[in-house]
Design a protein around this motif. Sequence first.
Motif, PDB file in Angstrom:
ATOM      1  N   VAL A  81      42.155  38.008  46.829  1.00  0.00           N
ATOM      2  CA  VAL A  81      43.232  36.824  46.059  1.00  0.00           C
ATOM      3  C   VAL A  81      43.547  35.983  47.082  1.00  0.00           C
ATOM      4  O   VAL A  81      44.555  35.412  46.525  1.00  0.00           O
ATOM      5  N   ILE A  82      42.883  35.333  47.785  1.00  0.00           N
ATOM      6  CA  ILE A  82      43.193  34.291  48.743  1.00  0.00           C
ATOM      7  C   ILE A  82      42.158  33.172  48.686  1.00  0.00           C
ATOM      8  O   ILE A  82      42.376  32.174  48.202  1.00  0.00           O
ATOM      9  N   PHE A  83      40.795  33.556  48.736  1.00  0.00           N
ATOM     10  CA  PHE A  83      39.587  32.614  48.784  1.00  0.00           C
ATOM     11  C   PHE A  83      38.635  33.118  47.881  1.00  0.00           C
ATOM     12  O   PHE A  83      38.389  34.383  47.599  1.00  0.00           O
ATOM     13  N   ASN A 100      46.322  39.283  41.596  1.00  0.00           N
ATOM     14  CA  ASN A 100      46.825  40.664  41.035  1.00  0.00           C
ATOM     15  C   ASN A 100      48.201  40.328  40.609  1.00  0.00           C
ATOM     16  O   ASN A 100      48.930  41.407  40.431  1.00  0.00           O
ATOM     17  N   ARG A 101      48.627  38.889  40.668  1.00  0.00           N
ATOM     18  CA  ARG A 101      49.887  38.918  40.261  1.00  0.00           C
ATOM     19  C   ARG A 101      50.011  37.518  39.214  1.00  0.00           C
ATOM     20  O   ARG A 101      50.712  36.754  39.163  1.00  0.00           O
ATOM     21  N   GLU A 102      49.260  37.999  38.208  1.00  0.00           N
ATOM     22  CA  GLU A 102      49.306  36.713  36.986  1.00  0.00           C
ATOM     23  C   GLU A 102      50.164  37.325  35.741  1.00  0.00           C
ATOM     24  O   GLU A 102      50.294  38.575  35.462  1.00  0.00           O
ATOM     25  N   THR A 103      50.815  36.487  35.086  1.00  0.00           N
ATOM     26  CA  THR A 103      51.224  36.883  33.652  1.00  0.00           C
ATOM     27  C   THR A 103      50.453  36.222  32.575  1.00  0.00           C
ATOM     28  O   THR A 103      49.723  35.427  32.760  1.00  0.00           O
ATOM     29  N   LEU A 104      50.643  36.874  31.424  1.00  0.00           N
ATOM     30  CA  LEU A 104      49.533  36.540  30.383  1.00  0.00           C
ATOM     31  C   LEU A 104      50.494  36.539  29.079  1.00  0.00           C
ATOM     32  O   LEU A 104      51.186  37.542  28.948  1.00  0.00           O
ATOM     33  N   GLU A 111      53.812  46.849  33.291  1.00  0.00           N
ATOM     34  CA  GLU A 111      53.680  46.265  34.611  1.00  0.00           C
ATOM     35  C   GLU A 111      54.091  44.552  34.346  1.00  0.00           C
ATOM     36  O   GLU A 111      53.754  44.306  33.412  1.00  0.00           O
ATOM     37  N   ARG A 112      54.767  44.235  35.540  1.00  0.00           N
ATOM     38  CA  ARG A 112      54.919  42.741  35.246  1.00  0.00           C
ATOM     39  C   ARG A 112      53.936  41.821  35.631  1.00  0.00           C
ATOM     40  O   ARG A 112      53.854  40.648  34.785  1.00  0.00           O
ATOM     41  N   PHE A 113      53.002  42.026  36.454  1.00  0.00           N
ATOM     42  CA  PHE A 113      51.907  41.382  36.684  1.00  0.00           C
ATOM     43  C   PHE A 113      50.512  42.010  36.420  1.00  0.00           C
ATOM     44  O   PHE A 113      50.549  43.283  36.173  1.00  0.00           O
ATOM     45  N   ILE A 114      49.649  41.348  36.036  1.00  0.00           N
ATOM     46  CA  ILE A 114      48.241  41.808  36.091  1.00  0.00           C
ATOM     47  C   ILE A 114      47.391  41.214  36.545  1.00  0.00           C
ATOM     48  O   ILE A 114      47.397  40.295  37.379  1.00  0.00           O
ATOM     49  N   ASP A 115      45.937  41.871  36.932  1.00  0.00           N
ATOM     50  CA  ASP A 115      44.990  41.388  37.577  1.00  0.00           C
ATOM     51  C   ASP A 115      44.153  40.411  36.801  1.00  0.00           C
ATOM     52  O   ASP A 115      44.256  40.566  35.433  1.00  0.00           O
ATOM     53  N   MET A 116      43.744  39.416  37.222  1.00  0.00           N
ATOM     54  CA  MET A 116      42.772  38.488  36.427  1.00  0.00           C
ATOM     55  C   MET A 116      41.500  38.357  37.330  1.00  0.00           C
ATOM     56  O   MET A 116      41.368  38.577  38.318  1.00  0.00           O
TER      57      MET A 116
END
Length: 131
Positions: A81-83, A100-104, A111-116
């Motif tokens: 999730v960094i590089f 792992n902290r995206e909104t859609l 869950e507030r955030f989802i994986d992308m």
Amino acid sequence: NFITTVPRNDKMLPPVIDLEFYSGNEDDPPERAKIEKELKAMLTALEQHYGKKPIIYATEESYETYLDGDYKEYDIWIRDVIFEPKLSDGREWTFWQYTNRETLNGYNGEERFIDMNVFNGTWEEFLEYVK
């Protein structure tokens, strides 16, 4: 549990094995030989049942610890999730979880955030997975 829970479907992606550190295993990881024995058994069972080679999902650390240099016949779904990932043995990743902290828009789950994730290939190559 996986085979009992996930039904076969001709249009499904291949099954995915999640190989990460849990419950303090990052500080004291199991030996590679122990993981290899279990991983090979699971890969074989899933491929025989679903008729598709499983994909292996791993963090870069679990990849380096357990997969580096082996399992080249399996596609890798890597989490960083960094590089953008650079696998230690020079392989290309197939899927990359980049956050792992995206909104859609339109997602209304608990869950507030989802994986992308992103696929490393063309649309046509992606469609090969569901054949």
